[in-house]
Design a protein around this motif. Structure first.
Motif, PDB file in Angstrom:
ATOM      1  N   ILE A  10     -26.131  -0.181 -58.560  1.00 37.97           N
ATOM      2  CA  ILE A  10     -26.716   0.199 -57.270  1.00 37.97           C
ATOM      3  C   ILE A  10     -26.489   1.694 -57.063  1.00 37.97           C
ATOM      4  O   ILE A  10     -25.375   2.185 -57.224  1.00 37.97           O
ATOM      5  N   ALA A  11     -27.558   2.417 -56.698  1.00 37.46           N
ATOM      6  CA  ALA A  11     -27.427   3.848 -56.411  1.00 37.46           C
ATOM      7  C   ALA A  11     -28.070   4.165 -55.067  1.00 37.46           C
ATOM      8  O   ALA A  11     -29.280   4.028 -54.898  1.00 37.46           O
ATOM      9  N   ASP A  12     -27.235   4.543 -54.115  1.00 35.23           N
ATOM     10  CA  ASP A  12     -27.706   4.932 -52.778  1.00 35.23           C
ATOM     11  C   ASP A  12     -26.631   5.805 -52.161  1.00 35.23           C
ATOM     12  O   ASP A  12     -25.440   5.535 -52.331  1.00 35.23           O
ATOM     13  N   LYS A  37     -23.384   7.124 -55.680  1.00 34.15           N
ATOM     14  CA  LYS A  37     -23.857   7.693 -54.411  1.00 34.15           C
ATOM     15  C   LYS A  37     -24.915   8.779 -54.631  1.00 34.15           C
ATOM     16  O   LYS A  37     -25.511   9.269 -53.689  1.00 34.15           O
ATOM     17  N   ASP A  38     -25.132   9.155 -55.908  1.00 30.89           N
ATOM     18  CA  ASP A  38     -26.188  10.127 -56.221  1.00 30.89           C
ATOM     19  C   ASP A  38     -26.618   9.978 -57.681  1.00 30.89           C
ATOM     20  O   ASP A  38     -26.007   9.240 -58.450  1.00 30.89           O
ATOM     21  N   GLY A  39     -27.662  10.734 -58.028  1.00 31.80           N
ATOM     22  CA  GLY A  39     -28.207  10.649 -59.386  1.00 31.80           C
ATOM     23  C   GLY A  39     -27.236  11.092 -60.461  1.00 31.80           C
ATOM     24  O   GLY A  39     -27.250  10.577 -61.579  1.00 31.80           O
ATOM     25  N   LYS A  59     -34.235   9.139 -52.016  1.00 29.90           N
ATOM     26  CA  LYS A  59     -33.606  10.320 -51.398  1.00 29.90           C
ATOM     27  C   LYS A  59     -32.092  10.251 -51.543  1.00 29.90           C
ATOM     28  O   LYS A  59     -31.436   9.446 -50.900  1.00 29.90           O
ATOM     29  N   MET A  60     -31.563  11.108 -52.459  1.00 30.66           N
ATOM     30  CA  MET A  60     -30.111  11.191 -52.657  1.00 30.66           C
ATOM     31  C   MET A  60     -29.749  12.650 -52.890  1.00 30.66           C
ATOM     32  O   MET A  60     -30.576  13.416 -53.393  1.00 30.66           O
ATOM     33  N   PRO A  61     -28.510  13.050 -52.557  1.00 26.58           N
ATOM     34  CA  PRO A  61     -28.097  14.434 -52.829  1.00 26.58           C
ATOM     35  C   PRO A  61     -27.917  14.664 -54.335  1.00 26.58           C
ATOM     36  O   PRO A  61     -27.956  13.722 -55.117  1.00 26.58           O
ATOM     37  N   LEU A  86     -35.700   2.133 -53.914  1.00 21.59           N
ATOM     38  CA  LEU A  86     -35.512   1.878 -52.489  1.00 21.59           C
ATOM     39  C   LEU A  86     -35.892   3.143 -51.741  1.00 21.59           C
ATOM     40  O   LEU A  86     -35.594   4.246 -52.197  1.00 21.59           O
ATOM     41  N   THR A  87     -36.517   2.985 -50.592  1.00 19.79           N
ATOM     42  CA  THR A  87     -36.847   4.158 -49.795  1.00 19.79           C
ATOM     43  C   THR A  87     -37.134   3.768 -48.355  1.00 19.79           C
ATOM     44  O   THR A  87     -37.497   2.626 -48.073  1.00 19.79           O
ATOM     45  N   ALA A  88     -36.959   4.743 -47.485  1.00 25.82           N
ATOM     46  CA  ALA A  88     -37.303   4.536 -46.079  1.00 25.82           C
ATOM     47  C   ALA A  88     -38.742   4.977 -45.852  1.00 25.82           C
ATOM     48  O   ALA A  88     -39.270   4.860 -44.758  1.00 25.82           O
ATOM     49  N   TYR A  89     -39.374   5.502 -46.906  1.00 25.05           N
ATOM     50  CA  TYR A  89     -40.715   6.077 -46.773  1.00 25.05           C
ATOM     51  C   TYR A  89     -41.744   5.284 -47.577  1.00 25.05           C
ATOM     52  O   TYR A  89     -41.456   4.827 -48.661  1.00 25.05           O
TER      53      TYR A  89
END
Length: 197
Positions: A10-12, A37-39, A59-61, A86-89
């Motif tokens: 899981i990556a978020d 938590k990021d790429g 979207k990840m830092p 996964l995305t909010a967009y």
């Protein structure tokens, strides 16, 4: 819940989302083998092991989901990994970009179990199909390579020993059976011998 032999990363960047995802997945028998938590953390994880599925936010830092996926796809060290984005967009250009990168599924946040589980099952099925096709393509390439070698060796025998095509082929077959070596090896030996002379 019966354990499924599927390892998921899981990556978020949002820990709450990672926690919710992990809970849903584990309650449904999937193994969550890591969280990022990021790429950058995703790439570091892949250096150690390869999950069966990567569920990753866009979207990840540091490195976003698309940049991470481009790097994974480019690297020969990593096999093509089934990714659920996964995305909010839900902008069409993001969906288009995801499709262009070979993403298996695209889920809009907030994530619901009713959306996630079918996406995982479809991803697993598509991944199995893809692996099978890759194996078949590999076998076909091998067959074509063997055929090319045998044709070349046959041509050399016809030229050097004044044999017709059928006789040259039978000679390669006989050498293969007598030596218990594949025809590919016999063909390579004939070609190498010819190059020495």
């Amino acid at each position: 819940m019966k354990k499924k032999n599927i390892n998921i990363l899981i990556a978020d960047d949002e820990s709450l989302i990672r926690m919710d995802l992990k809970e849903i997945l584990e309650e449904n028998g999937y193994n969550v083998i890591g969280e990022a938590k990021d790429g950058k953390e995703v790439l570091e994880f892949f250096e150690k092991m390869t999950p069966d599925i990567l569920i990753m936010d866009i979207k990840m830092p540091e490195l976003d989901g698309f940049q991470t996926l481009r790097l994974l796809n480019k690297s020969v060290e990593y096999p093509k990994i089934p990714v659920i984005m996964l995305t909010a967009y839900s902008q069409p250009e993001l969906i288009e970009q995801a499709a262009g990168l070979g993403v298996f599924a695209y889920i809009i946040k907030p994530i619901k179990e009713i959306d996630l589980l079918p996406a995982i099952e479809i991803t697993i099925a598509r991944s199995k199909e893809m692996k099978f096709i890759q194996q078949e393509v590999g076998k076909l390439k091998e067959t074509i390579e063997v055929r090319k070698l045998v044709e070349k060796a046959k041509g050399l025998l016809m030229e050097n020993q004044t044999l017709n095509e059928a006789e040259a082929f039978r000679k390669i077959q006989k050498l293969s059976m007598d030596s218990r070596k594949p025809m590919k090896d016999i063909a390579e030996e004939i070609i190498m011998q010819n190059e020495k002379n």
